[in-house]
Scaffold this active site. Structure first.
Site, PDB file in Angstrom:
ATOM      1  CG  ASP A 271     -56.388 -22.349  70.171  1.00 40.97           C
ATOM      2  OD1 ASP A 271     -57.614 -22.481  70.354  1.00 40.97           O
ATOM      3  OD2 ASP A 271     -55.660 -21.667  70.907  1.00 40.97           O
ATOM      4  CG  MET A 272     -61.004 -23.994  65.378  1.00 42.24           C
ATOM      5  SD  MET A 272     -61.363 -24.406  63.665  1.00 42.24           S
ATOM      6  CE  MET A 272     -62.426 -25.841  63.883  1.00 42.24           C
TER       7      MET A 272
ATOM      8  N   GLY B 206     -50.091 -24.015  63.369  1.00 43.65           N
ATOM      9  CA  GLY B 206     -48.972 -24.016  64.300  1.00 43.65           C
ATOM     10  C   GLY B 206     -47.662 -23.601  63.672  1.00 43.65           C
TER      11      GLY B 206
ATOM     12  CD1 TRP C  18     -75.292 -25.729  57.475  1.00 42.34           C
ATOM     13  CD2 TRP C  18     -75.507 -23.724  56.522  1.00 42.34           C
ATOM     14  NE1 TRP C  18     -74.969 -25.876  56.145  1.00 42.34           N
ATOM     15  CE2 TRP C  18     -75.094 -24.655  55.531  1.00 42.34           C
ATOM     16  CE3 TRP C  18     -75.705 -22.391  56.153  1.00 42.34           C
ATOM     17  CZ2 TRP C  18     -74.870 -24.290  54.209  1.00 42.34           C
ATOM     18  CZ3 TRP C  18     -75.486 -22.032  54.837  1.00 42.34           C
ATOM     19  CH2 TRP C  18     -75.075 -22.966  53.877  1.00 42.34           C
ATOM     20  CE  LYS C  19     -71.354 -27.623  55.476  1.00 39.08           C
ATOM     21  NZ  LYS C  19     -70.365 -27.956  54.430  1.00 39.08           N
TER      22      LYS C  19
ATOM     23  CG  HIS D 263     -57.258 -15.810  74.341  1.00 42.92           C
ATOM     24  ND1 HIS D 263     -57.565 -15.184  73.152  1.00 42.92           N
ATOM     25  CD2 HIS D 263     -58.402 -16.419  74.759  1.00 42.92           C
ATOM     26  CE1 HIS D 263     -58.842 -15.416  72.865  1.00 42.92           C
ATOM     27  NE2 HIS D 263     -59.365 -16.157  73.813  1.00 42.92           N
TER      28      HIS D 263
END
Length: 339
Positions: free
Chosen positions: A175-176, A307, A227-228, A45
């Protein structure tokens, strides 16, 4: 891979962004945010996204001069529009305002609509946590994730960021994305001819696979938690669009070069409004010590908190130079001269 001194990386990016039409002060901030992304090891990114950003400026999807503005205020909450300017700058401004509101009220929130890709979402969690504030922020995306029980993309992978301040030691930042692997990560594995460490999606025959190219072809990335994760992605999308008065994932163009109009939410919390930083640090340190005490699968490699690895990578990057892909670096340098 090669190493580039951080200042050289940032200065090169700043020249490229000036060439693309950003104003000097904003080009400098955007360059810093992008360089810090690679500095911290999030190579999918950072400079890897700059050629796409440049193309979106050229095709008119991103306005390099547009700036975000507040269009409504509700006490400790505000609604902003990004006017489809550079997404990382709009997100940085929105989080800065949420932090100001939190300092005043204990909690502050900014919902940002009509914006563009924020690049590395974790940057805005670090922005708050390093100033002593907790943060929760998320964005929706173009449809790139099939809902659980379906085979075609109808959800975004809608990255979610949670940040916890901790001084003087490093902050905790999660961060996901809602997919097991982001499409940037899939591309990175494919380009170096590697398989994923875990199943990341389904191939064209509906079989779980670690082959990144097969997942890119099928567009059937695996939601986190099955599914969650699918349900969480849906709720994040709807809530962001509602609060921002903006677009939901199904209203965003499926062409990555026209992915604009995202809805985002930035929430900042001042936990020291209720407890001293000493008490907060004690809580965090106790949790971290318990995490580190868990029996590791591989001796000598304890579990890490979100982190923790970033801090080690950051220190190494500043000492030895930022690791970048040589081909990507050449592409970035070439952007300085592209008309």
């Amino acid at each position: 891979m090669i190493r580039i001194p951080f200042d050289e990386l940032r200065n090169t990016l700043e020249r490229v962004l000036l060439h693309l039409g950003l104003e000097p002060e904003r080009a400098a901030l955007s360059a810093r945010l992008t360089a810090e992304t690679d500095r911290d090891g999030v190579r999918t990114h950072g400079i890897a996204r700059l050629p796409r950003f440049a193309e979106m400026v050229r095709n008119g999807s991103v306005d390099p001069l547009a700036q975000p503005e507040c269009i409504a205020s509700f006490g400790a909450m505000e609604r902003w529009t990004g006017h489809r300017g550079p997404g990382n700058l709009a997100a940085h401004a929105a989080m800065a305002r949420a932090m100001e509101l939190a300092t005043e009220h204990g909690l502050g929130a900014v919902a940002l609509g009509d914006t563009t890709h924020w690049q590395r979402g974790g940057a805005f969690g670090w922005q708050a946590a390093e100033a002593g504030l907790a943060a929760l922020c998320w964005t929706n995306t173009l449809p790139n994730l099939p809902p659980w029980g379906a085979t075609t993309p109808a959800l975004g992978n809608n990255p979610l960021v949670l940040a916890v301040p901790r001084t003087p030691a490093g902050t905790i930042v999660l961060d996901m994305a809602m997919s097991q692997y982001s499409y940037g990560t899939l591309a990175a594995y494919r380009e170096r001819g590697a398989q994923l460490p875990f199943d990341g999606g389904f191939d064209e025959h509906g079989v779980l696979t670690r082959d990144p190219a097969a997942i890119e072809r099928s567009q059937r990335s695996l939601p986190i938690g099955l599914w969650k994760g699918s349900g969480l992605s849906f709720v994040l999308d709807v809530l962001a669009a509602m609060l921002a008065g903006g677009r939901s994932a199904h209203q965003i163009d499926t062409d990555p070069l026209k992915e604009v109009g995202q809805s985002q939410v930035f929430l900042a919390i001042a936990p020291q409004s209720m407890s001293s930083m000493e008490e907060l640090n004690t809580i965090a340190q106790g949790a971290i010590e318990a995490l580190h005490a868990a029996t590791p699968i591989e001796p000598g490699k304890p579990a890490r908190y979100p982190g923790e690895g970033t801090l080690a990578t950051r220190e190494e990057s500043l000492r030895l130079g930022v690791v970048v892909d040589e081909t990507q670096w050449q592409r970035v340098q070439a952007l300085e001269t592209v008309a």
